[in-house]
Design an enzyme around this catalytic site. Structure first.
Site, mmCIF file in Angstrom:
data_model
loop_
_atom_site.group_PDB
_atom_site.id
_atom_site.type_symbol
_atom_site.label_atom_id
_atom_site.label_comp_id
_atom_site.label_asym_id
_atom_site.label_seq_id
_atom_site.Cartn_x
_atom_site.Cartn_y
_atom_site.Cartn_z
ATOM 1 C CB CYS A 37 24.504 9.911 21.618
ATOM 2 S SG CYS A 37 24.797 10.934 20.156
ATOM 3 C CG HIS A 51 24.223 13.799 17.726
ATOM 4 N ND1 HIS A 51 23.146 13.131 18.265
ATOM 5 C CD2 HIS A 51 23.754 14.401 16.598
ATOM 6 C CE1 HIS A 51 22.077 13.305 17.511
ATOM 7 N NE2 HIS A 51 22.428 14.066 16.482
ATOM 8 C CB CYS A 71 19.775 10.892 20.568
ATOM 9 S SG CYS A 71 21.248 10.359 19.645
ATOM 10 C CD GLU A 86 25.581 13.749 22.885
ATOM 11 O OE1 GLU A 86 24.486 13.896 23.450
ATOM 12 O OE2 GLU A 86 25.784 14.074 21.697
#
Length: 229
Positions: free
Chosen positions: A96, A61, A93, A63
């Site tokens: 993350c 992801h 999410c 992040e």
């Protein structure tokens, strides 16, 4: 800086501008695009200079990619105060959010502001708790409004000549619906926003279902903004 030829060709604070169509499809609050786009800027030690960059999902992801890359950059100084601003097409999410919280606990000199276009799987309790944990750790989280969309257009988008003032103006209602749901998340209330997507034809439906607890704890002006009071 206004330009009749588009953005400044050589911007030392920005590594790559995204194209207008990318910005429109990634940050449209009505779209449920799977990929996530991150636009970010970093300010070290209260200086006026800002470092900007763009990023998209890879095997991780965005992040997580940012956190891993940030600490390996040559300009990283763990003992210098740093302000980071993210403009995310999807909210983090749960996993993350946990990674971000752990990162901030290891780097107390870093301050993080997050502006999001959409809430990612907002009915999942892990994602809701993750956002609350971020806020508890000092992160500011807000839904992108007209001001943030305009700022991103001018500073991150390779806009056409003489179109500095233009940006894709999305209906305010969708923004207000996400603002309302984020408020529910922060207060620990049940979800009130439901999003349904039909494949044939491809349509997305946003509906609001309020319970007594919502009416009791949500400020009236937020309900009025969505036409629910």
């Amino acid at each position: 800086m206004s330009s009749e030829t588009g953005p400044v060709a050589v911007d030392p604070t920005l590594r790559r501008r995204i194209e207008p169509h990318e910005f429109e499809v990634f940050f449209d609050p009505r779209e449920l695009r799977k990929e996530t786009c991150l636009l970010y800027e970093i300010n070290w030690g209260g200086r006026h200079s800002v470092w900007r960059h763009t990023s998209q999902n890879t095997s991780n992801h965005v992040e997580v990619n940012f956190l891993e890359k940030f600490t390996t950059e040559r300009y990283f100084r763990p003992n210098t105060r740093c302000s980071i601003t993210w403009f995310l097409s999807w909210s983090p999410c749960g996993e993350c959010s946990r990674a971000i919280t752990e990162f901030l606990s290891r780097h107390p000199y870093v301050t993080l502001f997050i502006y999001i276009a959409r809430l990612y799987h907002h009915t999942d309790q892990r994602n809701r708790q993750g956002l609350r944990d971020l806020i508890s750790s000092g992160v500011t989280i807000q839904i992108m409004t007209e001001q943030e969309y305009c700022y991103c257009w001018r500073n991150f988008v390779n806009y056409p000549p003489s179109n500095e003032a233009y940006w894709p103006r999305y209906p305010h209602l969708w923004v207000k619906l996400y603002v309302l749901e984020l408020y529910c998340i922060i207060l620990g209330l049940p979800p009130c926003l439901k999003i349904l997507r039909r494949k044939q034809p491809q349509l997305t439906f946003f509906t609001i279902t309020l319970q007594t607890c919502h009416y009791q704890r949500i400020p009236p002006h937020l309900l009025w903004a969505t036409g629910l009071k």
